[in-house]
Design a protein around this motif. Sequence first.
Motif, PDB file in Angstrom:
ATOM      1  N   HIS A   9      46.962  52.941  55.219  1.00 10.30           N
ATOM      2  CA  HIS A   9      47.469  54.193  54.663  1.00 10.30           C
ATOM      3  C   HIS A   9      46.805  54.551  53.329  1.00 10.30           C
ATOM      4  N   PHE A  10      46.136  53.581  52.695  1.00  6.21           N
ATOM      5  CA  PHE A  10      45.627  53.805  51.344  1.00  6.21           C
ATOM      6  C   PHE A  10      44.112  53.689  51.207  1.00  6.21           C
ATOM      7  N   SER A  11      43.439  53.125  52.207  1.00 14.93           N
ATOM      8  CA  SER A  11      41.995  52.947  52.078  1.00 14.93           C
ATOM      9  C   SER A  11      41.362  52.825  53.458  1.00 14.93           C
ATOM     10  N   ASP A  12      40.080  53.118  53.534  1.00 20.14           N
ATOM     11  CA  ASP A  12      39.356  52.930  54.789  1.00 20.14           C
ATOM     12  C   ASP A  12      38.505  51.667  54.766  1.00 20.14           C
ATOM     13  N   VAL A  13      38.617  50.881  53.708  1.00 25.11           N
ATOM     14  CA  VAL A  13      37.864  49.635  53.581  1.00 25.11           C
ATOM     15  C   VAL A  13      38.818  48.508  53.193  1.00 25.11           C
ATOM     16  N   ALA A  14      38.719  47.380  53.888  1.00 23.86           N
ATOM     17  CA  ALA A  14      39.493  46.184  53.556  1.00 23.86           C
ATOM     18  C   ALA A  14      38.576  45.200  52.840  1.00 23.86           C
ATOM     19  N   HIS A  15      39.004  44.742  51.677  1.00 21.50           N
ATOM     20  CA  HIS A  15      38.258  43.791  50.857  1.00 21.50           C
ATOM     21  C   HIS A  15      38.856  42.403  51.111  1.00 21.50           C
ATOM     22  N   ILE A  16      38.075  41.497  51.686  1.00 19.03           N
ATOM     23  CA  ILE A  16      38.564  40.157  52.015  1.00 19.03           C
ATOM     24  C   ILE A  16      37.854  39.135  51.132  1.00 19.03           C
ATOM     25  N   LYS A  17      38.642  38.403  50.359  1.00 16.73           N
ATOM     26  CA  LYS A  17      38.118  37.366  49.471  1.00 16.73           C
ATOM     27  C   LYS A  17      38.659  36.023  49.946  1.00 16.73           C
ATOM     28  N   PHE A  18      37.803  35.035  49.978  1.00 11.34           N
ATOM     29  CA  PHE A  18      38.214  33.742  50.506  1.00 11.34           C
ATOM     30  C   PHE A  18      37.651  32.611  49.644  1.00 11.34           C
ATOM     31  N   ASP A  19      38.471  31.562  49.488  1.00 16.08           N
ATOM     32  CA  ASP A  19      38.037  30.362  48.779  1.00 16.08           C
ATOM     33  C   ASP A  19      38.616  29.153  49.515  1.00 16.08           C
ATOM     34  N   THR A  20      38.640  28.014  48.874  1.00 15.25           N
ATOM     35  CA  THR A  20      39.078  26.792  49.549  1.00 15.25           C
ATOM     36  C   THR A  20      40.583  26.722  49.763  1.00 15.25           C
ATOM     37  N   GLU A  21      41.339  27.607  49.129  1.00 15.74           N
ATOM     38  CA  GLU A  21      42.794  27.547  49.217  1.00 15.74           C
ATOM     39  C   GLU A  21      43.445  28.804  49.770  1.00 15.74           C
ATOM     40  N   THR A  22      42.815  29.957  49.649  1.00 15.85           N
ATOM     41  CA  THR A  22      43.464  31.211  50.023  1.00 15.85           C
ATOM     42  C   THR A  22      42.498  32.176  50.702  1.00 15.85           C
ATOM     43  N   VAL A  23      43.102  33.142  51.393  1.00 10.21           N
ATOM     44  CA  VAL A  23      42.404  34.324  51.892  1.00 10.21           C
ATOM     45  C   VAL A  23      43.180  35.530  51.370  1.00 10.21           C
ATOM     46  N   LYS A  24      42.508  36.419  50.664  1.00  5.79           N
ATOM     47  CA  LYS A  24      43.151  37.594  50.091  1.00  5.79           C
ATOM     48  C   LYS A  24      42.582  38.856  50.730  1.00  5.79           C
ATOM     49  N   ILE A  25      43.474  39.715  51.201  1.00 10.10           N
ATOM     50  CA  ILE A  25      43.064  40.990  51.784  1.00 10.10           C
ATOM     51  C   ILE A  25      43.623  42.089  50.904  1.00 10.10           C
ATOM     52  N   SER A  26      42.746  42.915  50.377  1.00  9.81           N
ATOM     53  CA  SER A  26      43.187  43.924  49.413  1.00  9.81           C
ATOM     54  C   SER A  26      42.475  45.242  49.653  1.00  9.81           C
ATOM     55  N   THR A  27      42.968  46.282  48.982  1.00  9.32           N
ATOM     56  CA  THR A  27      42.335  47.598  49.014  1.00  9.32           C
ATOM     57  C   THR A  27      41.949  47.991  47.597  1.00  9.32           C
ATOM     58  N   HIS A  28      40.894  48.764  47.499  1.00  7.23           N
ATOM     59  CA  HIS A  28      40.467  49.304  46.212  1.00  7.23           C
ATOM     60  C   HIS A  28      40.292  50.802  46.409  1.00  7.23           C
ATOM     61  N   THR A  29      41.286  51.568  46.028  1.00  8.15           N
ATOM     62  CA  THR A  29      41.262  53.006  46.255  1.00  8.15           C
ATOM     63  C   THR A  29      40.581  53.726  45.108  1.00  8.15           C
ATOM     64  N   TYR A  30      40.036  54.894  45.443  1.00  6.42           N
ATOM     65  CA  TYR A  30      39.327  55.698  44.449  1.00  6.42           C
ATOM     66  C   TYR A  30      39.809  57.144  44.544  1.00  6.42           C
ATOM     67  N   GLY A  31      39.434  57.955  43.571  1.00  9.40           N
ATOM     68  CA  GLY A  31      39.792  59.376  43.606  1.00  9.40           C
ATOM     69  C   GLY A  31      41.192  59.617  43.098  1.00  9.40           C
ATOM     70  N   ASP A  32      41.932  60.496  43.804  1.00  9.92           N
ATOM     71  CA  ASP A  32      43.259  60.899  43.350  1.00  9.92           C
ATOM     72  C   ASP A  32      44.294  59.782  43.482  1.00  9.92           C
ATOM     73  N   SER A  33      44.102  58.879  44.425  1.00  6.86           N
ATOM     74  CA  SER A  33      45.093  57.829  44.630  1.00  6.86           C
ATOM     75  C   SER A  33      44.829  56.654  43.699  1.00  6.86           C
ATOM     76  N   ASN A  34      45.880  56.086  43.173  1.00  9.82           N
ATOM     77  CA  ASN A  34      45.738  54.911  42.310  1.00  9.82           C
ATOM     78  C   ASN A  34      46.534  53.727  42.857  1.00  9.82           C
ATOM     79  N   ILE A  35      46.792  53.751  44.189  1.00  8.33           N
ATOM     80  CA  ILE A  35      47.552  52.682  44.830  1.00  8.33           C
ATOM     81  C   ILE A  35      46.584  51.624  45.359  1.00  8.33           C
ATOM     82  N   ASN A  36      46.753  50.426  44.888  1.00  7.09           N
ATOM     83  CA  ASN A  36      45.992  49.285  45.372  1.00  7.09           C
ATOM     84  C   ASN A  36      46.956  48.240  45.921  1.00  7.09           C
ATOM     85  N   THR A  37      46.578  47.595  46.999  1.00  9.26           N
ATOM     86  CA  THR A  37      47.433  46.575  47.614  1.00  9.26           C
ATOM     87  C   THR A  37      46.666  45.268  47.730  1.00  9.26           C
TER      88      THR A  37
END
Length: 348
Positions: A244-272
């Motif tokens: 609902h907030f972005s067309d790109v999923a940012h996936i970061k991974f290390d030895t302990e976790t996997v993080k899935i986040s959004t980085h929105t631009y423009g008028d929206s300032n909602i990041n998850t």
Amino acid sequence: MPFKKEGGGKELVEKEEKENETETSGLMIYDEGFVPEWKIRREAANTDEATGEKDSASSDQEKAVAQSEEALPVAVSKTTERTEYNDAKIEVMIQERILKDVLNTIRVLGISEVRINADKDGMGVRQITPDHVALVSLSIPRESLIMYHYNTMAESIEFALDVDELYKLISSYPKNDTLTLSVPIFNQEAQGKLIVQSYNGTTAEMDLIEKDAISIPRIPDIKVEDYAVMPTKKFRDTMKTIKHFSDVAHIKFDTETVKISTHTYGDSNINTETVFTRDDIKEMLVREPGWVEYPVDYLSQMANGIKSTEFRMTLKKDYPVRIDFELIAEAGGDNIKVTYLLAPRINN
């Protein structure tokens, strides 16, 4: 009937061949395999005529029959030609619910036409999306099916069908019905139709589609060792939120976790951001921590296509993400294996 060298030549010979081919006759074991009796008689008669035999036509025919009967015990194990039987077919018995799951793993990516490869060990599908961004591959071993008959002499058979039409058809049958699907084979080729029969005896037919118009993609040989066995429900819920907030999923991974986040631009300032920890991840191996971005729409569609409680995600920066899971086979054998591949978003 011997070949005639005058009065029509080749055309007459071809006409006689067609007439002979319509005769009802048995099959005989010969050097080139199973051959109709009329063909053996004709070839033997031709040999006699070529060597200058002057006997009558009836005498020649009797000789040919005698020669073919003498050759009958001399069977060879290696044949160069084989004759397909009239009842040749590929036949599958599967539960309606499982077949729907199989079709849905393809349909969620917007793929409506597939090319299927079948052999004695089972069936397989490998299809790419029209934009060449995502790919789905299925392996359906014969042990995963209630029944699988590969009644043809061909080493493998290919045919193509419209998965949306098939899904619509089987949706008209009662839930949890047991379905039998068959494709008639003639001359080692699929014969243009798929026959679907329900347990209560209702039968329907649908046309196959032209298989040559559908290319079969090659699965890239990706040497990636980093992976995490992820919970399906949490992953699906995550994708449902961030789309609902972005067309790109940012996936970061290390030895302990996997993080899935959004980085929105423009008028929206909602990041998850959703974090998958060791408590969520059943199994994990990461040797090269990093991050990568993928299209949200396809990741969301793949999440909806996963029909198991967990899946294996293989990750590497700037590489396609690979998602592997299995559909449980109620036949008690091997499970149906499904693989998704999704190309990354490359930031220059």
